[in-house]
Design a protein around this motif. Structure first.
Motif, PDB file in Angstrom:
ATOM      1  N   LEU A  35      42.894  60.685  63.948  1.00 52.25           N
ATOM      2  CA  LEU A  35      41.610  60.325  63.379  1.00 52.25           C
ATOM      3  C   LEU A  35      40.534  61.323  63.809  1.00 52.25           C
ATOM      4  O   LEU A  35      39.711  61.778  63.025  1.00 52.25           O
ATOM      5  CB  LEU A  35      41.253  58.918  63.857  1.00 52.25           C
ATOM      6  N   ILE A  41      29.387  61.139  58.788  1.00 48.51           N
ATOM      7  CA  ILE A  41      29.617  60.663  60.142  1.00 48.51           C
ATOM      8  C   ILE A  41      28.261  60.532  60.790  1.00 48.51           C
ATOM      9  O   ILE A  41      27.473  61.479  60.793  1.00 48.51           O
ATOM     10  CB  ILE A  41      30.491  61.665  60.913  1.00 48.51           C
ATOM     11  N   LYS A  42      28.022  59.375  61.338  1.00 47.32           N
ATOM     12  CA  LYS A  42      26.654  59.103  61.771  1.00 47.32           C
ATOM     13  C   LYS A  42      26.192  60.015  62.900  1.00 47.32           C
ATOM     14  O   LYS A  42      25.080  60.486  62.916  1.00 47.32           O
ATOM     15  CB  LYS A  42      26.526  57.643  62.188  1.00 47.32           C
ATOM     16  N   GLU A  43      27.088  60.281  63.831  1.00 47.92           N
ATOM     17  CA  GLU A  43      26.658  61.046  64.994  1.00 47.92           C
ATOM     18  C   GLU A  43      26.776  62.547  64.766  1.00 47.92           C
ATOM     19  O   GLU A  43      26.515  63.335  65.662  1.00 47.92           O
ATOM     20  CB  GLU A  43      27.481  60.682  66.226  1.00 47.92           C
ATOM     21  N   ALA A  44      27.191  62.919  63.582  1.00 47.50           N
ATOM     22  CA  ALA A  44      27.436  64.333  63.345  1.00 47.50           C
ATOM     23  C   ALA A  44      26.164  65.130  63.570  1.00 47.50           C
ATOM     24  O   ALA A  44      25.063  64.651  63.312  1.00 47.50           O
ATOM     25  CB  ALA A  44      27.927  64.541  61.929  1.00 47.50           C
ATOM     26  N   THR A  81      44.401  51.415  64.018  1.00 48.60           N
ATOM     27  CA  THR A  81      44.318  52.634  64.822  1.00 48.60           C
ATOM     28  C   THR A  81      44.839  52.305  66.213  1.00 48.60           C
ATOM     29  O   THR A  81      44.749  51.174  66.685  1.00 48.60           O
ATOM     30  CB  THR A  81      42.874  53.135  64.948  1.00 48.60           C
ATOM     31  N   HIS A 123      39.347  49.662  57.283  1.00 53.21           N
ATOM     32  CA  HIS A 123      38.563  48.438  57.227  1.00 53.21           C
ATOM     33  C   HIS A 123      39.088  47.454  56.189  1.00 53.21           C
ATOM     34  O   HIS A 123      38.744  46.283  56.206  1.00 53.21           O
ATOM     35  CB  HIS A 123      37.091  48.754  56.963  1.00 53.21           C
ATOM     36  N   THR A 152      44.509  53.757  70.060  1.00 56.89           N
ATOM     37  CA  THR A 152      43.800  54.729  70.895  1.00 56.89           C
ATOM     38  C   THR A 152      44.758  55.283  71.945  1.00 56.89           C
ATOM     39  O   THR A 152      44.717  54.900  73.108  1.00 56.89           O
ATOM     40  CB  THR A 152      42.589  54.083  71.573  1.00 56.89           C
ATOM     41  N   LYS A 187      38.604  55.768  57.139  1.00 59.23           N
ATOM     42  CA  LYS A 187      37.949  54.640  57.797  1.00 59.23           C
ATOM     43  C   LYS A 187      37.826  53.451  56.853  1.00 59.23           C
ATOM     44  O   LYS A 187      38.034  52.307  57.234  1.00 59.23           O
ATOM     45  CB  LYS A 187      36.562  55.058  58.291  1.00 59.23           C
ATOM     46  N   ARG A 189      38.315  63.792  61.521  1.00 64.04           N
ATOM     47  CA  ARG A 189      36.869  63.720  61.601  1.00 64.04           C
ATOM     48  C   ARG A 189      36.293  65.107  61.837  1.00 64.04           C
ATOM     49  O   ARG A 189      35.256  65.485  61.287  1.00 64.04           O
ATOM     50  CB  ARG A 189      36.518  62.801  62.763  1.00 64.04           C
ATOM     51  N   HIS A 190      36.999  65.832  62.644  1.00 67.45           N
ATOM     52  CA  HIS A 190      36.612  67.168  62.986  1.00 67.45           C
ATOM     53  C   HIS A 190      36.654  68.096  61.781  1.00 67.45           C
ATOM     54  O   HIS A 190      35.860  69.006  61.648  1.00 67.45           O
ATOM     55  CB  HIS A 190      37.625  67.656  64.001  1.00 67.45           C
ATOM     56  N   TYR A 196      37.580  61.652  56.418  1.00 63.22           N
ATOM     57  CA  TYR A 196      37.436  60.725  57.531  1.00 63.22           C
ATOM     58  C   TYR A 196      36.866  59.405  57.034  1.00 63.22           C
ATOM     59  O   TYR A 196      37.329  58.330  57.368  1.00 63.22           O
ATOM     60  CB  TYR A 196      36.516  61.353  58.577  1.00 63.22           C
TER      61      TYR A 196
END
Lengths: 900, 245
Positions: A42, A312-315, A69, A61, A71, A57, A46-47, A53
């Motif tokens: 994942l 991506i929110k934090e991108a 997923t 959901h 971890t 996601k 995302r990267h 991504y």
């Protein structure tokens, strides 16, 4: 119990995005269920690609799909340390295998889990082999999908497996390398390459043109198509291009393509490029085609636009979409993306590496929230490169000290014309009055006519900061409700403004004429005047029409008006064109500056009266300065358009059985005058609007650098600008030249240098063009505001152009132009057949011809806040599936005035 | 490259912790023989060394001494090698002065200074490795050092940071979380009666979230106090075993 299959999928790492997309397509299929996606996978996705991504996601959901997923990086038994000499990639692959193994063992331990199997999906051959050795069940995606018997439709969604050798070319290097400058230079010298300025296509991001700016080349325009051939050239860059052999030449495509794919990486290019190539080409329309081999000079500036936030929110990396569609999207890094969404920002490009789909840039500044009037004005000024900062102290220091008055010195060298009955006629609200007129009868029975222009060159001395600033600004820019001055306000609205009942310095042009408006004597002088009245066009018209008024001003106006009519008649007889533009200015609310209504321009006799004398003055002055300085006179020309430009006009007229002759300006003017259709009074105006579109731009030039002085539109052999020195810099130069010519002022080196003069002309032409664009953009923005407030409106309009997939409609009431498109992305497009001869467009059963009357709804499409658009939809004629029903809440339908 | 995902959908943080989980704390006391009290503490990768001298007579000008209680003198410093970038760190720069002041205020609230009028207690702390939560590591280390020096305190002073990401309070932030995720709140607590010795935050946070955040930080502090207590007790045991015969 139903047997379940658990899968550990690892989207392929080493392959191109196309494969990744195919895989995500597979994963999204409802048939694929019970999937465990490792955290490490994942993260990798995302990267690499935000959109993929996002899709994964979404799949996770979705409860139905049983996607989970794991971890694995945070699990004691599946975390592994990177070994010596192991690449990060290999380590990740190993981590996947370890996790898969752990899962297999874990499930085996379960009492009821005997039937559960873990299948690892990977497209990496090496990884697969190792995993098999490790004792896992491994499949390649293709194999696995094929094994799902009974679901052949899945196979279609699986993209073809790329061969291993494709890996390198397909993935990383997106663009060919640029050649070093030395090789470009030698290439240009020996004719291998051509040098030119790159112009991106506004409507199609995969196409551009290079204008070869060297004289003597038989090819002056090279077409570029496709990202690879554009090779990272950005609008306005100076580039070196290599021509393709003739068999690879293509025709410019008429498709509208916008780069709006959501992915921030390279993707789907092949698809869109194929769209381009699909156009069948007829050999006659093939254009010289080539590719960019190197960039000679980048012409990057900070661009205005908006941020398209990464999914991506934090991108921290986001794509920035410039307001100018010719500029590619720019990838920037910012941590404040959340704050910048919905704001107009400025971004500068830093570079464009050859393995990146988009150029990299950085955030420069925040201009304010989009849609805000201040911000939008700022944006359009910046986008059109209009200098609009407040004047600097250095500039202001060259202003005359207040209180200012006329000195003895001035009186000595200037003609004292304060006794003359001079008046000005301008639009209402004008504060920068730069021209006044007078007319009186002489004792010999002839008429004396004077045009007095503000003497700006008296205040702006050559070479100082004030002069340089004015030269660089070039022109005053008038926007809706805002004016960006070329010279500081003290000059523009006070000292140089020829207001009534104050003494002002002027540059006068005085003719002695007979009653037939023939010039007997012309005379130029610096003067002092005292205007007796500042009138508006309407006031002046009233005085002329009111028979009871017998004062000097009115008499003077009547004289001028009579002469103007003769002059105009003579000018038109010579072949001057009267063209038409559909522009309709706004009534602006004086407090909120919101547009409240549209005012149609009413042309009064007095408008053309003033215009006529300004033309006369300009022509007289042009002749005078050219006689005196044949090498360095600053003149204005309007080249005659190439015959091809008139094609559309001739075709349009033919559709109504009319002939338009375009051999000369005179022929054109005459045939335009005769072109009328019964019961269709607006037809002639439409034709004139169309004719305006055929024209060339008028430009300033230096007489020593050119041989063709002709002004096509005015049918004058020579022309210049003399009458508006407050708002045009060209006029200041002309004033200086004229002052030298009449020995009223001394010359200076730059004035006599034709190369410097020519460079100045280029700047002025550029500024004028930009000012015009800015003005239009401002009107467009206010139009949008207007329609935003009004809601949906139904209106009648006429078809101005017929295109392949759309008709362009002009609404005379608003002077508004808009397109009705017939092909929609989301619904099947109706049957269209386009005939370029007419031109006509057949939509289903209805045929659209130029100038057809239609009825449309107008509304504001604010879905893209950056490019808010006026949207039009067809009401009449009714075509099933295309036209829209009449909206219920029809605002009070004013009958559109068609013969305005 | 995408930015850091501070809290994954699965609820894990960058280093695999859950939102309320603390980093591993390891500590030793009496690490130096010369000082009256000393302690070494690791909170994850943040490593701090604390040394206590005193109480002793006021050094320097006598005017600084207080007639009714002891003066606490704190000095905070960071080792040149403590951050990713090696950097000379002169004493008395703005950041470390501020930190010194915060430490001083914290311990003035905890140490029973009124027992030692006209004297001075020196606390020196040095960050050997900085990985977020420098202040809290210093406070925790200094508490241990004060205990080691036998200076009476009202309670252990435990400090911890907390941040707020995606509507979830995160306890004990590491450097990546501190620098990448907006805000960080530092709290020093006297856990037994729940008195707050110091609360510091200089980012913007909606008031509605503040209670939850302080609550998370307090829980974390209480957790820490157990660890510190364990360290002290273990040290005592070791010492008593050694001194028995």
């Amino acid at each position: 119990m139903k047997s379940q299959i658990s899968k550990l999928t690892s989207p392929v790492r080493e392959y191109t995005k196309v494969i990744k997309f195919s895989q995500i397509d597979i994963l999204e299929d409802p048939l694929i269920r019970n999937v465990i996606i490792l955290q490490i996978v994942l993260q990798e996705v995302r990267h690499r690609s935000a959109p993929v991504y996002k899709r994964i996601k979404d799949a996770i959901h979705e409860k139905e799909k049983h996607f989970y997923t794991f971890t694995n990086e945070h699990h004691r038994e599946t975390f592994i340390e990177r070994e010596q000499g192991e690449s990060a990639n290999d380590r990740n692959d190993r981590a996947i295998r370890v996790a898969a193994k752990w899962y297999t063992d874990h499930l085996a331990k379960k009492t009821d889990g005997g039937s559960l199997k873990v299948v690892l999906l990977t497209d990496d051959r090496a990884n697969k082999e190792k995993a098999e050795q490790y004792g896992l069940i491994v499949y390649r995606c293709e194999e696995y999908i094929k094994s799902l018997i009974g679901n052949p439709e899945l196979m279609d969604r699986l993209a073809l497996q790329p061969d291993d050798q494709n890996e390198i070319t397909g993935s990383k290097l997106l663009f060919p390398e640029h050649l070093p400058l030395s090789r470009i230079q030698s290439g240009i010298k020996n004719g291998m390459f051509l040098q030119g300025t790159f112009h991106a296509n506004r409507d199609n991001y995969l196409e551009g043109k290079v204008f070869i700016n060297r004289e003597g080349e038989e090819i002056n325009e090279v077409l570029l198509q496709g990202l690879q051939n554009l090779n990272r050239a950005v609008h306005q860059d100076v580039v070196a291009v290599e021509l393709f052999p003739k068999e690879r030449w293509v025709a410019p495509s008429s498709v509208v393509l916008q780069d709006d794919s959501p992915n921030d990486e390279d993707a789907e290019e092949d698809e869109t490029e194929n769209k381009l190539k699909g156009v069948p080409s007829d050999p006659s329309v093939l254009k010289p085609t080539g590719r960019v081999v190197g960039i000679i000079k980048r012409n990057w500036r900070p661009f205005c636009g908006m941020l398209s936030q990464s999914m991506i929110k934090e991108a921290t990396r986001h794509l920035f979409t410039p307001a100018d569609r010719r500029i590619p999207r720019i990838r920037i890094e910012t941590r404040q993306a959340a704050n910048l969404v919905g704001q107009r920002i400025m971004v500068a490009i830093d570079g464009w590496p050859k393995n990146s789909r988009y150029p990299n840039g950085h955030f420069v500044k925040n201009l304010g929230s989009a849609g805000d009037k201040e911000t939008e004005t700022e944006v359009l000024l910046l986008e059109h490169d209009v200098p609009h900062q407040p004047f600097s102290q250095a500039v202001l220091s060259f202003l005359p000290k207040m209180p200012w008055s006329i000195t003895e010195e001035d009186l000595k060298v200037r003609a004292d014309l304060r006794h003359l009955c001079v008046c000005s006629v301008d639009p209402p609200g004008c504060t920068d009055i730069d021209d006044t007129l007078h007319c009186r009868e002489l004792e010999n029975g002839n008429l004396e006519v004077g045009v007095h222009i503000a003497d700006v060159s008296h205040f702006i001395r050559p070479g100082n900061a004030l002069d340089q600033e004015a030269a660089s600004r070039g022109t005053t820019v008038y926007l809706c409700g805002k004016r960006i001055d070329m010279v500081p306000e003290l000059l523009s609205s006070n000292l140089c403004s020829l207001r009534s009942n104050v003494e002002r310095l002027a540059f006068s042009c005085i003719w002695e004429m007979n009653h037939n408006a023939e010039i007997l004597k012309a005379h130029f002088t610096k003067s002092i005047i005292n205007s007796k009245a500042s009138l508006t066009y309407a006031e002046a018209q009233m005085r002329i029409d009111d028979g009871t008024m017998k004062d000097d001003i009115t008499k003077s106006l009547r004289g001028l008006n009579r002469l103007a009519k003769i002059l105009k008649g003579r000018r038109i007889a010579k072949g001057a064109l009267t063209l038409s533009s559909p522009e309709v200015p706004f009534h602006i609310n004086s407090e909120t500056h919101d547009p409240i209504d549209l005012q149609s321009k009413e042309l009064k006799e007095t408008n053309s009266m003033v215009e006529e004398f300004m033309l006369l003055a300009n022509i007289s002055v042009a002749q005078k300065i050219y006689d005196e300085f044949s090498e360095c006179a600053l003149l204005r020309k309007h080249p005659s358009p190439p015959p091809l430009n008139y094609d559309i006009l001739i075709k349009a007229a033919k559709s109504r059985d009319l002939n338009i002759h375009t051999d000369s300006a005179k022929a054109l003017a005459d045939s335009l005058n005769n072109a009328t259709v019964e019961n269709f009074p607006y037809f002639n105006t439409l034709l004139r609007i169309l004719a305006t579109r055929c024209m060339m731009q008028a430009v300033y030039f230096c007489s020593g650098m050119d041989s063709d002085f002709h002004h096509y539109g005015l049918a004058s052999p020579i022309y210049t600008h003399f009458t508006s020195p407050i708002r045009r810099y060209a006029d200041i130069i002309v004033h200086r030249l004229l002052a030298v010519a009449i020995n009223a002022d001394s010359t200076y080196p730059d004035l006599m240098d034709k190369h410097k003069q020519s460079a100045l002309c280029n700047n002025l032409n550029y500024r004028h063009k930009m000012a015009q664009y800015a003005q239009r953009a401002s009107v467009a923005f206010h139009t949008q505001l207007f329609f935003k407030n009004k809601g949906i409106i139904n209106e009648e309009g006429f078809i101005l152009f017929v295109k392949k997939n759309a008709i362009i409609i002009l609404i005379p009431k608003f002077g508004l132009e808009g397109a009705v498109f017939f092909d929609n992305k989301d619904k099947p497009s109706p049957h269209l057949s386009f005939d370029s001869e007419g031109p006509t467009l057949k939509v289903e059963e209805h045929t659209f011809r130029m100038f057809d009357k239609v009825k449309v709804t107008i509304s504001l499409d604010a879905s893209n806040i950056q490019h808010q658009r006026i949207r039009m939809a067809l009401i009449e004629p009714v075509i099933p599936g295309v036209s829209v029903p009449v909206p219920e809440s029809e605002p009070e339908a004013k009958k559109p005035k068609l013969d305005c | 490259m995408a930015g850091l995902e501070l809290l994954s959908d699965q609820g894990y943080r960058l280093d695999g912790r859950k939102a309320s989980e603390l980093r591993k704390v390891q500590a030793r006391t009496s690490v130096f023989a010369q000082a009256d009290g000393s302690a070494y503490l690791e909170q994850g990768n943040t490593k701090a060394l604390a040394v206590v001298y005193g109480p002793h007579e006021t050094r320097g000008s006598r005017s600084k001494s207080l007639h009714d209680r002891a003066v606490i003198n704190c000095q905070y410093s960071m080792a040149t090698f403590s951050t990713a970038e090696r950097k000379r760190r002169p004493h008395g720069d703005r950041k470390s002065s501020e930190m010194s002041l915060h430490l001083k205020q914290t311990f003035e609230a905890a140490v029973l200074t009124e027992l030692y009028p006209r004297s001075q207690i020196d606390i020196y702390v040095k960050i050997l490795q900085a990985d977020g939560g420098n202040y809290s590591a210093c406070v925790n280390a200094a508490t241990l050092a004060l205990v080691d020096a036998g200076i009476p305190m009202r309670d252990y002073v435990c400090a911890c940071t907390a941040g707020f990401v995606e509507d979830t309070p995160l306890a004990d932030l590491c450097h990546a979380e501190e620098s990448g995720g907006g805000m960080s709140l530092a709290l020093a607590l006297l856990p037994r009666n729940g008195n707050i010795a110091l609360l510091q935050m200089d980012a913007r946070l909606h008031q509605d979230h503040l209670d939850a955040l302080i609550e998370a930080a307090m829980t974390a502090c209480k957790g820490l106090s157990k660890v510190l207590d364990g360290v002290v007790r273990q040290h005592l045991e070791e010492v008593s075993v050694l001194t028995r015969d």
